[in-house]
Write a protein that holds these residues in place. Structure first.
Motif, mmCIF file in Angstrom:
data_model
loop_
_atom_site.group_PDB
_atom_site.id
_atom_site.type_symbol
_atom_site.label_atom_id
_atom_site.label_comp_id
_atom_site.label_asym_id
_atom_site.label_seq_id
_atom_site.Cartn_x
_atom_site.Cartn_y
_atom_site.Cartn_z
ATOM 1 N N SER A 2 -28.077 -19.894 73.082
ATOM 2 C CA SER A 2 -26.988 -21.836 73.978
ATOM 3 C C SER A 2 -26.586 -21.599 71.781
ATOM 4 O O SER A 2 -25.322 -21.986 71.674
ATOM 5 C CB SER A 2 -28.244 -22.290 74.127
ATOM 6 N N ASN A 26 -21.655 -29.271 74.954
ATOM 7 C CA ASN A 26 -22.734 -28.194 74.961
ATOM 8 C C ASN A 26 -22.533 -27.287 75.385
ATOM 9 O O ASN A 26 -21.179 -26.710 76.391
ATOM 10 C CB ASN A 26 -23.673 -29.659 75.349
ATOM 11 N N ILE A 69 -29.922 -26.639 77.263
ATOM 12 C CA ILE A 69 -30.608 -26.040 78.621
ATOM 13 C C ILE A 69 -31.244 -27.155 79.158
ATOM 14 O O ILE A 69 -30.167 -26.938 80.507
ATOM 15 C CB ILE A 69 -31.602 -25.244 77.878
ATOM 16 N N ASP A 70 -31.558 -27.910 78.997
ATOM 17 C CA ASP A 70 -31.204 -29.763 79.342
ATOM 18 C C ASP A 70 -32.008 -31.030 78.277
ATOM 19 O O ASP A 70 -32.929 -29.802 77.683
ATOM 20 C CB ASP A 70 -32.031 -29.261 80.958
ATOM 21 N N SER A 98 -24.799 -23.554 77.701
ATOM 22 C CA SER A 98 -25.895 -23.639 77.857
ATOM 23 C C SER A 98 -25.478 -21.824 78.327
ATOM 24 O O SER A 98 -25.404 -21.372 79.355
ATOM 25 C CB SER A 98 -26.278 -23.851 79.174
ATOM 26 N N GLY A 148 -32.700 -23.374 73.272
ATOM 27 C CA GLY A 148 -31.410 -23.497 72.933
ATOM 28 C C GLY A 148 -31.784 -23.540 71.295
ATOM 29 O O GLY A 148 -30.241 -23.769 70.561
ATOM 30 N N PRO A 205 -26.718 -33.504 80.269
ATOM 31 C CA PRO A 205 -26.886 -32.707 78.914
ATOM 32 C C PRO A 205 -26.122 -32.418 78.065
ATOM 33 O O PRO A 205 -25.997 -31.869 76.841
ATOM 34 C CB PRO A 205 -26.931 -31.226 79.663
#
Length: 403
Positions: A156, A149, A109-110, A151, A333, A130
């Motif tokens: 995730s 990645n 997500i971050d 999100s 995540g 990310p």
């Protein structure tokens, strides 16, 4: 179609810094929650979180050079530690294995480059990327297949695993390193979820997260990282790998309903479970355990219970369903990967992890939520639900491997 199996697992959680310690923590009923230490609490309604102890850094250091770790945030290092463990666990010889056929997909997500992370203003651009986690894994091990990645909020890492399955079935990859990381505790994360009234304001770590109970009042955030190694059956057998289980099915779907609330009566949740079972070629009668999304919020726990009853009918009462979020918090995540690992271990051990902190039952929620203690139960097929903000739903189907 190629059969996809799981050959390695790795985990960093608030109840253990390795997959084995994580599982032992779940089965022993350990609570990973504590009063928050990472940030001052004077401006927050929520004061409890499932923080990962800094001792996890030693695990990361087993697999990664110091200069690599120095270019990452704490949450990215949790992912790196889990990746290193999973890749070592699967026993692949990265010097001889064809790296062109290995993908790396992580739910991110971050990277939580906030608060105390800003006290070290070096490598800022790298720490904010990310895609740093999948990039570092690819670089470290020479994996030159697809690396990226995804999100989709709390789904995730389940999406990452589902995509990895598709990549192997298509022939694009023979192996996929898949997983996810949670955010670390920051002012923005805590205040943001408080604004949405989604997070518990109970100050007692031992009762703050209590899924499926009458007095639940929201989730508690959990830190962590999880990784599974997906592999084609052909590849795993060719190199004599240990096979934990089969990833028999996976579903990804959107509710097209609301940014934060699940679709009324769990209609979207039920659809996710049906799609995953169809993908696996199984029926509701085949399922032995459900690892619930089980966030401890009013709507999720009600609607997920309704969805399970809709899909499984009267059998819903015979299938144990538990939420490990009561132990490790909502790992955002990372949740899909960490909860898939719980299913893998349930299949392997014949033990179903409990929903701890289960006190006063909710009269509307009347299934077997495995209250407080693990249950012995043969598990040949388990499903794991991940339902994210935005209506991003995923269900994974894990099955005992029959070679």
């Amino acid at each position: 179609m190629k059969k996809v199996v799981i050959t390695g697992i790795g985990a960093v959680t608030s109840v253990g810094n390795t997959a084995a310690d994580y599982w032992n923590g779940l089965i022993s009923g350990k609570c990973g929650m504590r009063t928050i230490t990472r940030i001052p609490l004077d401006k927050h309604d929520t004061t409890v979180a499932a923080e990962v102890d800094d001792s996890f850094e030693a695990e990361a250091g087993k697999y990664w050079k110091k200069r690599q770790l120095n270019a990452t945030t704490t949450t990215t290092r949790m992912g790196l530690a889990s990746a290193g463990e999973a890749i070592a666990d699967c026993g692949v010889d990265t010097e001889t294995y064809d790296g062109r056929k290995v993908g790396v997909i992580y739910g991110v997500i971050d990277n939580s480059f906030e608060d105390y992370e800003l006290e070290k203003p070096l490598n800022i651009t790298l720490k904010k990327m990310p895609n740093e986690l999948p990039a570092l894994v690819s670089i470290r091990y020479g994996f030159t297949g697809p690396s990226f990645n995804v999100s989709t909020a709390c789904a995730s890492s389940a999406y990452a695993i589902a995509l990895g399955k598709q990549f192997i079935e298509s022939g694009l990859c023979d192996m996929v390193v898949a997983g996810g990381i949670s955010n670390t505790v920051t002012h923005l994360v805590i205040s943001g979820f408080n604004q949405l009234l989604a997070m518990s304001v109970n100050p007692d770590p031992n009762t703050a997260a209590r899924p499926f109970t009458k007095n639940r009042d929201g989730f508690i955030m959990g830190e962590g990282g999880g990784t599974v190694i997906l592999e084609s059956e052909e590849s795993a057998k060719a190199r004599g790998a240990k096979i934990y289980c089969e990833l028999a099915g996976a579903a990804m779907c959107g509710e097209a309903f609301n940014l934060t609330a699940p679709k009324t009566d769990g209609v979207g949740m039920a659809e996710s479970m049906r799609m995953a079972l169809d993908n696996a070629g199984l029926t509701p009668d085949d399922v032995d355990y459900i690892n619930a999304h089980g966030t401890s919020t009013g709507l999720n726990d009600l609607y997920e219970t309704m969805a399970v009853k809709e899909v499984f009918g009267k059998r819903a009462y015979d299938i144990p369903m538990s939420s490990v979020k009561a132990s490790i918090g909502h790992t955002l995540g990372a949740g899909g990967a960490l909860e898939a690992i719980a299913c893998i271990k349930a299949i392997e051990t014949g033990l179903v992890p409990p929903t701890i902190h289960y006190d006063e039952p909710d009269p509307e929620l009347d299934l077997n939520y495995v209250p407080n203690k693990p249950q012995e139960h043969k598990v040949d097929v388990a499903i794991s639900n991940s339902f994210g903000f935005g209506g991003h739903n995923a269900t994974l189907v894990l099955k005992r491997y029959e070679g």
